[in-house]
Design an enzyme around this catalytic site. Sequence first.
Site, PDB file in Angstrom:
ATOM      1  CE  LYS A   1      -1.616   1.575   4.049  1.00 11.83           C
ATOM      2  NZ  LYS A   1      -1.379   2.966   4.472  1.00 11.83           N
ATOM      3  CG  ASN A   2       2.332   2.677   3.560  1.00 12.40           C
ATOM      4  OD1 ASN A   2       1.171   2.999   3.320  1.00 12.40           O
ATOM      5  ND2 ASN A   2       2.783   2.431   4.778  1.00 12.40           N
TER       6      ASN A   2
ATOM      7  CB  CYS B   1      -5.521  13.082  12.222  1.00 17.39           C
ATOM      8  SG  CYS B   1      -7.259  13.244  12.592  1.00 17.39           S
TER       9      CYS B   1
ATOM     10  NE  ARG C   1      -0.108  10.344  10.080  1.00 20.21           N
ATOM     11  CZ  ARG C   1      -0.423   9.299   9.327  1.00 20.21           C
ATOM     12  NH1 ARG C   1      -1.573   8.695   9.488  1.00 20.21           N
ATOM     13  NH2 ARG C   1       0.416   8.853   8.411  1.00 20.21           N
TER      14      ARG C   1
ATOM     15  CG  ASP D   1       3.218   1.534   9.351  1.00 23.47           C
ATOM     16  OD1 ASP D   1       2.900   2.395  10.189  1.00 23.47           O
ATOM     17  OD2 ASP D   1       3.490   1.809   8.170  1.00 23.47           O
TER      18      ASP D   1
ATOM     19  NE  ARG E   1      -6.578   4.105   5.591  1.00 24.26           N
ATOM     20  CZ  ARG E   1      -5.650   4.365   6.505  1.00 24.26           C
ATOM     21  NH1 ARG E   1      -5.951   4.327   7.779  1.00 24.26           N
ATOM     22  NH2 ARG E   1      -4.429   4.692   6.136  1.00 24.26           N
TER      23      ARG E   1
HETATM   24  C1  EPZ Z   1       4.115   7.031   6.236  1.00 18.20           C
HETATM   25  O1  EPZ Z   1       3.315   8.045   6.825  1.00 18.20           O
HETATM   26  C2  EPZ Z   1       3.228   5.805   6.147  1.00 18.20           C
HETATM   27  N1  EPZ Z   1       2.102   6.100   5.273  1.00 18.20           N
HETATM   28  C3  EPZ Z   1       2.759   5.373   7.511  1.00 18.20           C
HETATM   29  O2  EPZ Z   1       2.007   4.176   7.373  1.00 18.20           O
HETATM   30  C4  EPZ Z   1       3.990   5.099   8.369  1.00 18.20           C
HETATM   31  O3  EPZ Z   1       3.569   4.797   9.674  1.00 18.20           O
HETATM   32  C5  EPZ Z   1       4.903   6.310   8.391  1.00 18.20           C
HETATM   33  O4  EPZ Z   1       5.244   6.711   7.037  1.00 18.20           O
HETATM   34  C6  EPZ Z   1       6.213   6.081   9.138  1.00 18.20           C
HETATM   35  O5  EPZ Z   1       6.890   4.992   8.567  1.00 18.20           O
HETATM   36  C7  EPZ Z   1       2.237   6.004   3.967  1.00 18.20           C
HETATM   37  O6  EPZ Z   1       3.293   5.702   3.437  1.00 18.20           O
HETATM   38  C8  EPZ Z   1       1.020   6.208   3.150  1.00 18.20           C
HETATM   39  P1  EPZ Z   1       6.070  10.503   8.230  1.00 18.20           P
HETATM   40  P2  EPZ Z   1       3.790   9.559   6.808  1.00 18.20           P
HETATM   41  O7  EPZ Z   1       5.895  11.759   7.480  1.00 18.20           O
HETATM   42  O8  EPZ Z   1       4.454   9.844   5.518  1.00 18.20           O
HETATM   43  C9  EPZ Z   1       6.058  13.854  11.698  1.00 18.20           C
HETATM   44  C10 EPZ Z   1       0.228   2.689   7.805  1.00 18.20           C
HETATM   45  O9  EPZ Z   1      -0.223   2.142   8.839  1.00 18.20           O
HETATM   46  N2  EPZ Z   1       5.879  14.858  10.636  1.00 18.20           N
HETATM   47  O10 EPZ Z   1       7.341   9.748   8.059  1.00 18.20           O
HETATM   48  O11 EPZ Z   1       2.632  10.389   7.200  1.00 18.20           O
HETATM   49  C11 EPZ Z   1       4.799  13.009  11.866  1.00 18.20           C
HETATM   50  O12 EPZ Z   1       3.845  13.680  12.653  1.00 18.20           O
HETATM   51  C12 EPZ Z   1       0.628   4.153   7.792  1.00 18.20           C
HETATM   52  O13 EPZ Z   1       0.336   2.091   6.731  1.00 18.20           O
HETATM   53  C13 EPZ Z   1       5.926  16.195  10.960  1.00 18.20           C
HETATM   54  O14 EPZ Z   1       6.089  16.572  12.107  1.00 18.20           O
HETATM   55  O15 EPZ Z   1       4.854   9.518   7.985  1.00 18.20           O
HETATM   56  C14 EPZ Z   1       5.340  11.757  12.479  1.00 18.20           C
HETATM   57  O16 EPZ Z   1       5.454  11.939  13.859  1.00 18.20           O
HETATM   58  C15 EPZ Z   1       0.277   4.890   9.019  1.00 18.20           C
HETATM   59  N3  EPZ Z   1       5.749  17.112   9.950  1.00 18.20           N
HETATM   60  C16 EPZ Z   1       6.725  11.630  11.853  1.00 18.20           C
HETATM   61  O17 EPZ Z   1       7.023  12.923  11.324  1.00 18.20           O
HETATM   62  C17 EPZ Z   1       5.547  16.737   8.651  1.00 18.20           C
HETATM   63  O18 EPZ Z   1       5.396  17.621   7.785  1.00 18.20           O
HETATM   64  C18 EPZ Z   1       6.849  10.609  10.740  1.00 18.20           C
HETATM   65  O19 EPZ Z   1       5.849  10.834   9.777  1.00 18.20           O
HETATM   66  C19 EPZ Z   1       5.517  15.365   8.343  1.00 18.20           C
HETATM   67  C20 EPZ Z   1       5.695  14.447   9.349  1.00 18.20           C
END
Ligand code: EPZ
Length: 423
Positions: A22-23, A116, A121, A307, A399
């Site tokens: 998916k990701n 969220c 997020r 995850d 999802r």
């Molecule tokens: C991706 O989410 C994945 N989703 C998530 O999978 C996964 O848990 C995550 O990466 C971490 O590996 C997809 O790929 C579709 P991040 P993403 O930006 O991109 C903070 C699942 O279950 N952050 O690496 O949203 C954020 O709040 C899902 O399949 C900021 O502060 O993750 C978090 O604490 C859930 N500001 C951390 O960074 C930003 O602008 C990591 O988030 C962006 C992120």
Amino acid sequence: MDIIRIQGGRRLAGEIPIHGAKNSALPLLAATLLVPGVCYIHNCPHLSDVDASMKILRHLGCGVTQQEDTVTVDATVLSGCAIPDALMREMRSSIVFLGAIVARCGEAVLTYPGGCELGPRPIDLHLSALRRLGVTVEEQHGTIRCRVEKRLRGTEITLPIPSVGATENILLAACTAEGTTVLHHAAREPEIRDLCHFLNACGASIRSDGSGTLFIRGVSRLQGAAHRVMPDRIETATYLAAAAVTGSTLTLTGCSPDTTMTVFPALEQAGCVLNTPAPDCLCVQAPARLGKLGTVRTMPYPGFPTDAAAPLLAAACVGEGTSVFVENIFENRYKYVDELARMGACIQVDGRVAVVEGVPRLQGASVACTDLRGGAAMVIAALAAQGRTEITALQHLDRGYQDLVGCLSAVGAEICRMDEQEN
Ligand code: EPZ
């Protein structure tokens, strides 16, 4: 509304084929927008998040068809650069369309993405990187308006944390920018590598130094290409947890053991034996009673994936001894723990730390999915629980898990999905 009903305590045996990730599929579908031509995305999983991405592509004017596991996207001509709020809210990944739309159209109008349930997020890193690439970003009443005069400009960007989504957005925006973008502290998840392979196949010029720096030399135009989505390492980890919790032996085919290796040490510590009879095949043999998993700390790749924590935590609930989980990525990823407690699990949560005291047996109960991976945790726990478990709020599972019920029942689980009314 559908529910999943599981009669626990069955030992599992056989093979489960792993679907496309998916990701990886979601950013790949967003990337097709950059190509004024036709792209073929093979091994694309059938998931509601993929449906949501296809809806967005169609809304923007692309021709999109899905035949078996192949999604074909014709983005030769686009008819718009705005994503309506209802579509944005369907999933968090809608935000990765931003970089692609602004690069292709010179402007983009979006709202804040949904999804969220893991705590705040924010998307500040996505927006500040786009600003550095020359995009004017205005936020008003929840609407994000982006505009660029002529082309985006390549630049040097350092991410304060290796955000997966921000890295994807920067890659999509920078591919056709003028000049070179150097991205430091980029996410190193295998799904990022998959996206880079696809973009390079389309004519982009992206190089990685292998340790978190990406060099993206802007090209004037991309062309259509075909790509096979990498196997889902989180689906793989979830089925490893299913074997672990039921004391079973399972073979997972069409997977990528290399990218799943990050979960092996915890399972091995608990007594599971893992081997790879072929490069795309993983065999797990679990002990009759699982041991403790030790301390599992989630980290960006190549650390233990956040995850995969929920399904493994569910398995630890029946392990012998104490396992500790430390969530280092998201602030609030333990909502599902209260549901596990309904089944008799013994878990103490303090902020980002969950301490699991293994119990000899869980009991079937009525539980709800609180989010995607929390939902997977319910299924894992139910497979080992005494008696019947009924799981609701399946929209979360839909999802991210293709045919979860079919895959588990094919290896001997007593599991079915039904309409709540038939109950
Ligand atoms: C991706 O989410 C994945 N989703 C998530 O999978 C996964 O848990 C995550 O990466 C971490 O590996 C997809 O790929 C579709 P991040 P993403 O930006 O991109 C903070 C699942 O279950 N952050 O690496 O949203 C954020 O709040 C899902 O399949 C900021 O502060 O993750 C978090 O604490 C859930 N500001 C951390 O960074 C930003 O602008 C990591 O988030 C962006 C992120």
